[in-house]
Write an enzyme that holds these catalytic residues in place. Structure first.
Site, short mmCIF file in Angstrom:
data_model
loop_
_atom_site.label_atom_id
_atom_site.label_comp_id
_atom_site.label_asym_id
_atom_site.label_seq_id
_atom_site.Cartn_x
_atom_site.Cartn_y
_atom_site.Cartn_z
N ASP A 163 48.99 43.67 43.18
CA ASP A 163 47.92 41.93 42.48
C ASP A 163 47.86 41.21 42.81
O ASP A 163 49.48 41.01 42.98
CB ASP A 163 47.34 42.76 41.21
N LEU A 164 47.18 39.92 42.68
CA LEU A 164 47.91 38.26 42.51
C LEU A 164 47.97 38.17 40.97
O LEU A 164 49.13 38.00 40.68
CB LEU A 164 46.71 38.28 44.02
N LYS B 165 39.67 40.50 33.64
CA LYS B 165 40.32 40.50 33.83
C LYS B 165 40.55 41.42 35.48
O LYS B 165 40.03 43.14 34.88
CB LYS B 165 42.23 41.00 32.78
N GLY B 166 40.71 40.90 36.71
CA GLY B 166 40.77 41.94 38.06
C GLY B 166 39.52 41.92 38.62
O GLY B 166 38.90 42.78 39.40
N ARG C 242 34.63 37.51 40.36
CA ARG C 242 33.49 36.44 40.06
C ARG C 242 31.94 36.64 38.86
O ARG C 242 31.75 36.03 37.89
CB ARG C 242 33.45 35.50 41.10
N SER D 189 40.67 37.98 44.39
CA SER D 189 40.69 36.25 44.31
C SER D 189 39.26 35.95 45.53
O SER D 189 40.63 36.21 46.59
CB SER D 189 41.36 36.28 44.19
N LYS D 190 38.28 35.41 45.55
CA LYS D 190 38.65 34.88 47.13
C LYS D 190 39.65 33.01 46.82
O LYS D 190 38.92 32.69 48.39
CB LYS D 190 36.19 34.48 46.83
N ASN D 191 39.83 32.99 45.84
CA ASN D 191 40.83 31.44 46.05
C ASN D 191 41.96 32.40 46.67
O ASN D 191 43.55 31.40 46.69
CB ASN D 191 41.03 31.30 44.88
N LYS E 230 37.48 45.75 42.52
CA LYS E 230 38.53 46.90 41.36
C LYS E 230 36.92 47.14 40.38
O LYS E 230 35.90 46.16 39.95
CB LYS E 230 39.44 46.06 40.81
MG MG Z 1 45.25 40.77 38.63
#
Ligand code: MG
Length: 221
Positions: free
Chosen positions: A10-11, A46-47, A50, A117-119, A146
């Protein structure tokens, strides 16, 4: 259990601390809408995607809007968020993350990003993390957020590795559920109270070594 062939990361919250920027931008939006948004509230975001995050934020504020207005609010939050992440540099990489990514490769394990994330492309570019991944799956490539396992299953497929030979590193309960539904083993990064469903929880990637992980997974999972 299959020996490890790949690690999926995960980022936000695992490799970089962008959660603080998400929080700042959501708080700014809540303030504009006339209510307060706490750090505790932010844990619920979180996770997840958007738009799902916006729904939770509006529920906290007791507000309801039509789809057009919601899109406008999400865009506004994202503009602020992008302003913040454009200031990031390699110093934003969390302790232990770079060493662990390099150690995975040195051991012959493949690496993938599995982020909602799209970013993610901007964050990877700003931090210089891109070359450390064989495959990048982010919110631009997935249609289900997710806890749906899509992001990790897609990662495994692109890597050419069976899910049972993958280990996921996640900081959010939704991501841990996604990993489990994908049939992968999962290491939680954070606190054991919030990440109960993980096979094991560590405070950060600094606390994991590839040898330790391989040995532990062989005996425990
Ligand atoms: Mg995360």
């Amino acid at each position: 259990m299959s020996p490890i062939q790949a690690c999926l990361f995960d980022l936000d919250g695992v490799l970089v601390d962008t959660a603080v920027y998400h929080y700042r931008a959501w708080k700014r939006l809540a303030r504009e809408l006339g209510f307060d948004f706490t750090e505790e509230d932010n844990e619920r975001l979180k996770g997840i995607s958007r738009m799902a995050s916006l729904d939770i934020l509006l529920e906290i504020g007791g507000l309801a809007f039509n789809e057009n207005k919601k899109r406008e609010l999400a865009d506004k939050k994202n503009e602020w968020y992008v302003e913040y992440i454009l200031q990031m540099d390699p110093s934003a990489i969390l302790p232990g993350a770079l060493d662990f990514l390099q150690a995975c490769r040195a051991r012959g394990w493949k690496t993938a990003l599995g982020s909602a994330s799209k970013n993610a492309p901007v964050i990877l570019r700003r931090t210089g993390l891109s070359p450390h991944f064989d495959v990048v799956i982010d919110g631009n490539k997935t249609s289900k957020a997710k806890p749906d396992p899509e992001v990790f299953l897609l990662g495994a497929r692109e890597l050419g590795v069976e899910p049972a030979a993958c280990v996921v590193f996640e900081d959010a309960a939704a991501g841990i559920e996604a990993a489990r539904r994908a049939g992968m083993r999962c290491i939680g990064i954070g606190s054991p109270e919030t990440l109960r469903e993980a096979d094991r929880v560590v405070p950060s990637l600094q606390a994991v070594t590839v040898d330790g992980l391989a040995a532990w997974l062989q005996t425990e999972c």
